[in-house]
Design an enzyme around this catalytic site. Structure first.
Site, PDB file in Angstrom:
ATOM      1  CB  SER A   1     -20.191 -12.194  14.321  1.00 56.36           C
ATOM      2  OG  SER A   1     -19.537 -11.335  13.678  1.00 56.36           O
TER       3      SER A   1
ATOM      4  CG  HIS B   1     -19.461   2.936   6.469  1.00 56.20           C
ATOM      5  ND1 HIS B   1     -18.515   3.626   5.578  1.00 56.20           N
ATOM      6  CD2 HIS B   1     -18.804   2.171   6.992  1.00 56.20           C
ATOM      7  CE1 HIS B   1     -17.467   3.277   5.906  1.00 56.20           C
ATOM      8  NE2 HIS B   1     -17.369   2.257   6.743  1.00 56.20           N
TER       9      HIS B   1
ATOM     10  CB  THR C   1      -9.420  -4.377   2.972  1.00 55.15           C
ATOM     11  OG1 THR C   1      -8.443  -3.650   3.595  1.00 55.15           O
ATOM     12  CG2 THR C   1     -10.594  -3.517   3.152  1.00 55.15           C
TER      13      THR C   1
ATOM     14  NE  ARG D   1      -3.501  -2.498   2.398  1.00 51.95           N
ATOM     15  CZ  ARG D   1      -4.654  -2.720   2.774  1.00 51.95           C
ATOM     16  NH1 ARG D   1      -5.472  -1.560   3.109  1.00 51.95           N
ATOM     17  NH2 ARG D   1      -5.398  -3.725   2.894  1.00 51.95           N
TER      18      ARG D   1
ATOM     19  CE  LYS E   1     -16.003   4.793   8.251  1.00 52.62           C
ATOM     20  NZ  LYS E   1     -15.035   4.857   9.319  1.00 52.62           N
TER      21      LYS E   1
ATOM     22  CB  THR F   1     -17.527   6.839  13.580  1.00 57.69           C
ATOM     23  OG1 THR F   1     -16.012   7.129  13.457  1.00 57.69           O
ATOM     24  CG2 THR F   1     -18.068   6.744  11.861  1.00 57.69           C
TER      25      THR F   1
ATOM     26  CB  THR G   1      -8.234   5.431  25.412  1.00 61.10           C
ATOM     27  OG1 THR G   1      -7.866   4.024  24.957  1.00 61.10           O
ATOM     28  CG2 THR G   1      -7.840   6.176  24.186  1.00 61.10           C
ATOM     29  CB  THR G   2      -5.800  10.383  25.863  1.00 61.69           C
ATOM     30  OG1 THR G   2      -4.550  10.132  26.667  1.00 61.69           O
ATOM     31  CG2 THR G   2      -5.869  11.939  26.125  1.00 61.69           C
TER      32      THR G   2
ATOM     33  CB  SER H   1     -17.821   0.426   4.146  1.00 59.47           C
ATOM     34  OG  SER H   1     -16.617  -0.469   4.696  1.00 59.47           O
TER      35      SER H   1
END
Length: 407
Positions: A137, A217, A363, A21, A248, A245, A277-278, A189
């Protein structure tokens, strides 16, 4: 052992397979998205059009979002100051969580630094706390969901993608008295298709399972207030946990989960992904809040995305180019070979000033390599025409390579 040589050889393997990549050095231009400045390795710069962005609605440069971020930066500075458990629970993040609860009509919400950590943290916590939990799942669930389920160490069942009969068979075969959770996405996606949410909810009700829906998404893009596909289909109240999220359609970064207050509090109290986590800084929370609130009332951007997606698909049809015909705004243009996919996207960038990142294994499965095209709310018909004409040209120029791949 010669460690550097070992890793150099593994990179050589990727290059030989056509899966290495390369990241284009892009500089987004404020107010001109999807145009960006491409910094070529040769040292020259030129403008290109981005055709693979997740900023579906162009909110990353919406004036209301930028103004809110400037204001937060001036008032509170740059950082969050620490984790939420130490000093990072700011008013900005609390207000954002309140807005998200309202968006999804849930009791509570919890903000994470990313959609990945939200999925991983929520799923691992829920499934590890439930005794003898069985998780169902979808086969094409995102890596973050897979990792979260794996970390929860529950009994896992993978059902064929969007296959309700297979899902029901697995539910039937599981002990009736054990906790169950069905984890799936609304918009996939890489496929561009949409899950049968209502039917999955019907199965969850029949077999007494919780539902966990990844809407990353879809939030912002679907539903009268941007609540996602579940809102658009009128089944949001039947989903126990909704994950989303800001990275996006909302144009920023960060993730979140919403649901029953007890469940969300358990995630807050037990998830290492959250605890250690911060926190997101005020500037990002302020921007996310402005974006979420704006899209609760504006459908202009959503309507343009749908119009552009339909137009793009119709023009690809006219050329006879193969794409996965899902119902979403995402258009996966199929190539089927990693080397060929990279050659085509390189040609788009070098000869047509169009940036599309090739999508290769891991992916997507080998042999299904593709270009993942996204016509955003800020693409114009001129952009679409240029893309389609460029695709027609490179498909003609690479006819032999494409035929060799097909053979």
């Amino acid at each position: 052992m010669d460690y550097p040589s070992f890793f150099k050889a593994r990179i050589a393997d990727l290059k030989q397979e056509g899966r290495y990549r390369n990241f284009a050095n892009l500089e987004r231009l404020a107010g001109r998205f999807p145009t960006a400045l491409y910094h070529d390795p040769s040292g020259s710069n030129r403008e290109v059009t981005i055709w693979c962005s997740n900023d579906y609605l162009g909110m990353g440069q919406n004036p209301k979002v930028l103004n809110a971020m400037h204001d937060a930066l001036d008032k509170s500075g740059a950082g969050a100051g620490g984790t939420r458990n130490i000093s990072g629970t700011t008013k900005y993040i609390v207000d954002l969580e309140s807005s998200l609860s309202d968006l999804h009509h849930k009791d509570s919400a919890l903000v994470f630094p990313s959609g990945y950590t939200a999925n991983e943290g929520a799923l691992s916590t829920i499934t590890s706390l439930l005794p003898d939990c069985h998780v169902f799942s979808d086969a094409l669930n995102h890596a973050s969901m897979i990792h979260g389920i794996r970390d929860g160490k529950s009994t896992k069942h993978i059902y064929r993608h969007n296959d309700l009969n297979h899902l029901e068979d697995l539910l039937k075969s599981s002990p009736a008295d054990t906790p169950k959770l069905i984890a799936f996405e609304s918009v996939y996606s890489m496929e561009g298709d949409i899950a049968p949410i209502k039917d999955i909810c019907d199965l969850a009700q029949r077999y007494h399972a919780m539902t966990y829906l990844d809407e990353v998404h879809a939030v912002g893009v679907y539903g009268p207030r941007g609540g996602g596909v579940a809102e658009e289909q009128g089944v949001m109240d039947r989903i126990d946990i909704i994950e989303g999220t800001f990275g996006k359609a909302y144009g920023l970064m960060g993730g979140f989960v919403t649901g029953n207050s007890a469940v969300i509090d358990a995630i807050r109290s037990y998830s290492g992904n959250f605890i250690f986590t911060t926190a997101l800084p005020p500037v990002l929370c302020a921007g996310a809040l402005a974006s979420v609130e704006y899209l609760k009332t504006s459908s202009v951007e959503r309507n343009i995305v749908r119009q552009n997606a339909r137009l793009l698909k119709s023009k690809l049809d006219s050329l006879g180019l193969s794409y996965l015909p899902g119902d979403s705004h995402i258009v996966p243009l199929m190539v089927g070979d990693s080397t060929c996919c990279k050659a085509l996207t390189d040609s788009l960038l070098q000869n047509h000033d169009i940036y599309v990142q090739p999508i290769n294994y891991p992916t997507v499965p080998k042999g299904t390599e593709r270009m993942r095209l996204t016509a955003t709310a800020v693409h114009t018909t001129t952009h679409i025409d240029h893309l389609v004409l460029s695709l027609k040209k490179i498909w003609t120029e690479n006819h032999d390579l494409l035929n060799l791949r097909a053979a």
